[in-house]
Design a protein around this motif. Sequence first.
Motif, PDB file in Angstrom:
ATOM      1  N   ALA A  13       1.335  -1.573  -0.488  1.00 32.89           N
ATOM      2  CA  ALA A  13       0.010  -0.323  -0.123  1.00 32.89           C
ATOM      3  C   ALA A  13       0.858   1.329   0.019  1.00 32.89           C
ATOM      4  N   ARG A  15      -0.425   4.035   0.020  1.00 32.82           N
ATOM      5  CA  ARG A  15      -1.013   5.735   0.954  1.00 32.82           C
ATOM      6  C   ARG A  15      -0.628   5.919   2.030  1.00 32.82           C
ATOM      7  N   SER A  18      -1.134   4.183   5.793  1.00 42.44           N
ATOM      8  CA  SER A  18      -1.581   2.894   5.610  1.00 42.44           C
ATOM      9  C   SER A  18      -1.484   1.929   6.567  1.00 42.44           C
ATOM     10  N   PRO A  78      -2.217  -5.663   1.350  1.00 43.12           N
ATOM     11  CA  PRO A  78      -3.404  -5.723   1.630  1.00 43.12           C
ATOM     12  C   PRO A  78      -3.782  -5.919   0.475  1.00 43.12           C
ATOM     13  N   GLU A  79      -5.339  -5.937   0.211  1.00 36.32           N
ATOM     14  CA  GLU A  79      -6.380  -6.341  -0.347  1.00 36.32           C
ATOM     15  C   GLU A  79      -6.862  -5.608  -0.139  1.00 36.32           C
ATOM     16  N   TYR A  80      -7.296  -5.425  -1.678  1.00 37.87           N
ATOM     17  CA  TYR A  80      -7.550  -5.072  -3.307  1.00 37.87           C
ATOM     18  C   TYR A  80      -8.820  -5.030  -3.729  1.00 37.87           C
ATOM     19  N   ASN A  81      -9.969  -5.026  -3.434  1.00 40.12           N
ATOM     20  CA  ASN A  81     -11.468  -5.885  -4.485  1.00 40.12           C
ATOM     21  C   ASN A  81     -11.079  -6.936  -4.353  1.00 40.12           C
ATOM     22  N   SER A  85      -2.773  -6.543  -3.493  1.00 41.82           N
ATOM     23  CA  SER A  85      -2.775  -4.707  -4.730  1.00 41.82           C
ATOM     24  C   SER A  85      -1.880  -4.871  -6.304  1.00 41.82           C
ATOM     25  N   ALA A 114      -6.765  -5.044   6.044  1.00 46.31           N
ATOM     26  CA  ALA A 114      -7.780  -4.808   5.811  1.00 46.31           C
ATOM     27  C   ALA A 114      -9.133  -4.194   6.512  1.00 46.31           C
ATOM     28  N   GLY A 120      -8.092  -8.652   5.707  1.00 41.53           N
ATOM     29  CA  GLY A 120      -7.130  -9.340   3.575  1.00 41.53           C
ATOM     30  C   GLY A 120      -6.683 -10.647   3.617  1.00 41.53           C
ATOM     31  N   GLY A 123      -6.215 -11.638  -0.087  1.00 43.48           N
ATOM     32  CA  GLY A 123      -5.346 -10.447  -0.652  1.00 43.48           C
ATOM     33  C   GLY A 123      -4.408 -11.011  -0.492  1.00 43.48           C
TER      34      GLY A 123
END
Length: 186
Positions: A13, A15, A18, A78-81, A85, A114, A120, A123
């Motif tokens: 991540a 961000r 994060s 991380p888990e994105y959707n 990621s 997450a 997460g 992910g």
Amino acid sequence: MAEGDVLLGLSGALRKGSSNTMLMREAARLYGPARFIEADLRLPLYDGDLEDSEGIPEAVQRLARQIAEADAVIVAAPEYNKSISGVLKNALDWVSRTSPNPWAGKPVAVMSSAAGRSGGERGQMITRLALLPFRPRLLPGPEVFVANGRNQFDAEGRLINEQSLKLLAALMEALKAEVDLLRRAA
């Protein structure tokens, strides 16, 4: 592990603030004395044409060197959707183009945080699958999934969930044991 040893951290991540970056840093703190390096995963998108025309970017070569020179690697995934990621997958794809394979035989601990209740898990599992072709010494556990990640760290970035903290400490002990095992075998 001796203080002169190197622990590399990869957070999938970018961000600021994060929970995965905080989790990675907390893992490094729990690991104990070591020189901790946070990898920079702000890499160009993998593009075979770019590789053919300009070669492997210096930032990717630096990351591959950091992996190769580290005694152990922490990956905060991380888990994105419901998947890995893009940042982390891109880094893995680029590093796969370097030679020799810096991951081979490297002790690696994977963890995730997450916003959702699974912490997460998907992910992290996909990250583990993405790492397998590189043949690292991927620790099977204990598995660390920090659910509701944004609310599990204090103002200093310390993990406040006792159960997650215990699991993370146990994972770092297992990672140190793996490094020690490799050192004794050498």
